[in-house]
Structures are given as structure tokens and as C-alpha cells.
Enzyme design. Sequence first.
Site, PDB file in Angstrom:
ATOM      1  CG  HIS A 176      -1.825   0.701   1.177  1.00 47.26           C
ATOM      2  ND1 HIS A 176      -1.623   1.942   2.121  1.00 47.26           N
ATOM      3  CD2 HIS A 176      -3.362   1.252   1.060  1.00 47.26           C
ATOM      4  CE1 HIS A 176      -2.973   2.939   1.768  1.00 47.26           C
ATOM      5  NE2 HIS A 176      -4.143   2.076   1.484  1.00 47.26           N
ATOM      6  CB  CYS A 417      -3.180   3.222  -2.160  1.00 43.03           C
ATOM      7  SG  CYS A 417      -4.663   5.300  -1.775  1.00 43.03           S
TER       8      CYS A 417
END
Length: 462
Positions: A176, A417
Amino acid sequence: MTTPDVTGRGLGLMNIPGAEEVMPPAATASPAQPTPSPPVATPAASALPQLKTPGFSPEAARQDFPILHRTVNGHPLIWLDNGATTQKPRQVIEALGAYYSAANSNIHRGAHTMAREATEMYEAGRAAVAEFLGAGSPDDIVFVRGTTEAINLVAQSWGRANLGPGDDILVPVLEHHSDIVPWQLIAKETRARVVPIPLTADGAIDQDAYADLLSYRTRLVAISHASNVLGTVPPVKEMTALAHRYDAKVLVDGAQAVAHFPVDVQDLDADFYAFSGHKLFAPTGIGALYAKPEILQAMNPWQGGGNMIDSVGFTETTFAPVPHRLEAGTGHISGVVGLLAALNWFTSFDRDAVAAYETALMTYAQQALATVPGMDVIGSAPDRIAVLTFTLAGHDPATIADWLDRDGIAVRAGHHCAQPALAHYGLESAARASLALYNTSEEVDQLVASLRRLQETDQETN
Ligand code: PLP
């Protein structure tokens, strides 16, 4: 102890005098009555195994979630965006109401009863987090806003003191952005390097490449315990043991892991472990960082202010012991109360049974989604949580999410993300259904039926 119990352990507003007038009873908390949804033809449903996991029933869990009884666009809500955030059980909602109705106070500073009670609740939350993660002591837990803040804290405090020119920070391509960008920022300042660990074709971390990249220049390895985009669960314990041979520290991003399988930071031998409460049935704005005590004790403050000092003078200021030294300012007290209630709720289930149920549900979903024409689920590493990221021929991900939303089905579309992980598959965007313990095979059937209808509608109009 006279402290109002807002822990959510079978306790709600009713235990607080007068509080029953403040909040509606749980049964009426549903904002809208479900309207019957048109029956959907379930493709190949008869060919799929029935989901029965001994020791756990999703129906029992669902009863605690008022929001799962609302409708969206005329259909019962199907919440498949758990990777973004989980819904909150009424035990958490009631604990927040109870806290603000009868127990609100700042902590630590005051000498009065209310401050003492709030402090006790806050520290009970810390102890519960320590127990949940298998930490040795509540003092190993720092409260933060969430995983992002936890990783930034480690980068700014530990990283600033321990990284230097030529040092390597190894970060899998899977991560992420919260587990990439904070390292880039501190690497730039300290002239260290962020080195990506490549993925294999199925979306696992390439363990051979990892072994090759490790060296005595490696100061830190930062890995997710479960990927938010591919669901991959890497062999964190083995990767940690390997990193330790080079004296490198290991930070584990547990944002997606903690709601899905039991975690024991001491067994993993993790140096740092971070998670966000809101992905674990607790409120937003609260999370926790675990660090090994000897590492935590050596960490410098990263923010200054109240609560983190012993004494302040213009000639000398001295700091409180950890974890308080790393918690400047007033903490998210009600967030901790909600987190404590969420942990009490969640740990009342047989965690291994929950994990087994979710694995069975994921297998069911994989088989069911495979019946949708043009479906491509990305990531197929052997160990995974129930995250299904997919593309559908002929439709961009935003259109898919929009179509599903009209049927009351919430999935996320975008880069999640995790742009480097998607780029590994040549993608910039994808749709994602991420499941939690309260999701059912019937909801998966609705998802599949809606996607099939999208494809059929498309064929008719072409
Ligand atoms: N790490 C992973 C694997 C995540 O999935 C997320 C959120 O989606 C984060 C970190 C960041 O969490 P938060 O935004 O709660 O800080």
C-alpha cells in the site's frame, strides 16, 4: 470500581443512568427498511459447495450490524468494501454513545474522578490491544490515528535515528502507498535507498529475489501481513527471520490482516506491527503501533506537546517514558473506547473458525466469479485473505462499481493505493470486492448475478 463500563462487553447505554434516553435502541438504528430485491438467477450456484463452517455463523455476526439492514438504491446493502473500512457492530456504536453520555473527560491530567475513569478506560484499551496482538506488555503499544500514522511515526522517529547514506529499506512491490511513501520521504532526507522486492506472476513476494536483495546494508524490511489489492499473505515469520540474520529490523503492516486471522507479534518476532481500528470494526481515527520494548525505549519523540513530557523548562525539557513519549497531545479517547468495544466483540468469536469461514467464502466467490463472462481476477498466491480484485472485459472499473451500486452492492474501483502492485499486472485501475466475516454466499451470488446482468445487457445493446 465505579467507572462506567463502556467496553461493549454485553453493556450498552442501559448501564448508564439516563443514557437510555440519548440513543435509540439498536433495533431501530436501521436508517431504512429493506425492500425486497428482485429474485436473481444464481449462476451455477447449485454446483457450488454449501458454506458451513463449524463454530461460526455469519448470520449471528450480522445481527450486530444495524447498517447491514439498510437499503441502498432500493436494495438491501451488500457491503463488499471491507478492505476500505469495516462496518461497526452496535456494541461499538453503543460504547461511543455511552462514553459521551456519561464518561467524557480528558485523561491523565485531571485529578478528578472523571479524568481518572477516562484514564482507566484508555489504559484498558491499551492492554486489550497488547493482548490482541500477543505483545508482552501494554507499554509496547502506542496509540496512533491508524496504520499510516504508525508507519510515519517509525520512519520519522526510528528511521531518522537509524538510517544513513547507503542503507537499504526493502519494500515489496505489493505494498500500500502508506508503506512506500513514508520510506521514500525519510530515505530522501537520510540518503538511504528504498529498494522494491519484485513479485512473482501470481502476486506473491519473490522469495528468491528477497534473499538476494538482503545484505548488511539492509536496515529495514517493511511488509504487509496481507495485501489490500491481491489478498496475498506473505510468509512474514520466515521473511522476518531471514532479515534478522542481517540485523535488519522488520515492520509489518497489519492493516488488512488483523480482521481476518489471529496475529502474534512475538511469534512473528516482528520489530514493529501497525494496524488501523476502522478496518477492525472500530471507529476511524484510532490505530496502534506495536514495537519491541528495547526498540521503543530508544525511540525519540517525533511530535512535541502535552502528555509526552516529564518536565518542561526553557533550559531543559525531559520526556515521559514510552509509550507516552510518542503520544503528544490529547489522544483519541473515544476512539480507544470504541476500539476496546470492537476487540471485545471480535474476540468473542472463535478466530480460527472465522478465518476458516472466510477462506471457504473466498473459494466460493472465486468459483462463482469465474462463471461471469470476461472476468479476470488478479492475484492467485496460495495464501490469501478474501480480497478479489478484478477486471471485466468491456467495462472500466468505475463503470462496474457504479453498476453494482445501483444494485446496492458496494465495491471499490480505482488504484487501491497500490499503484506499483497493479502496474505489475499492467493495470492502472481495477474493481475490488473485499469480504469480511459478516458477508455471506448469498451476497456473493447477488454480486455475480449483477455482473452477469451487466455483461448480458452489454451484449443486447451491441
Ligand atoms: N496498509 C494497508 C495494507 C492498507 O490496506 C491500508 C488502507 O487501506 C493502509 C495501510 C492505510 O490505512 P489507514 O488509511 O487506515 O491509515
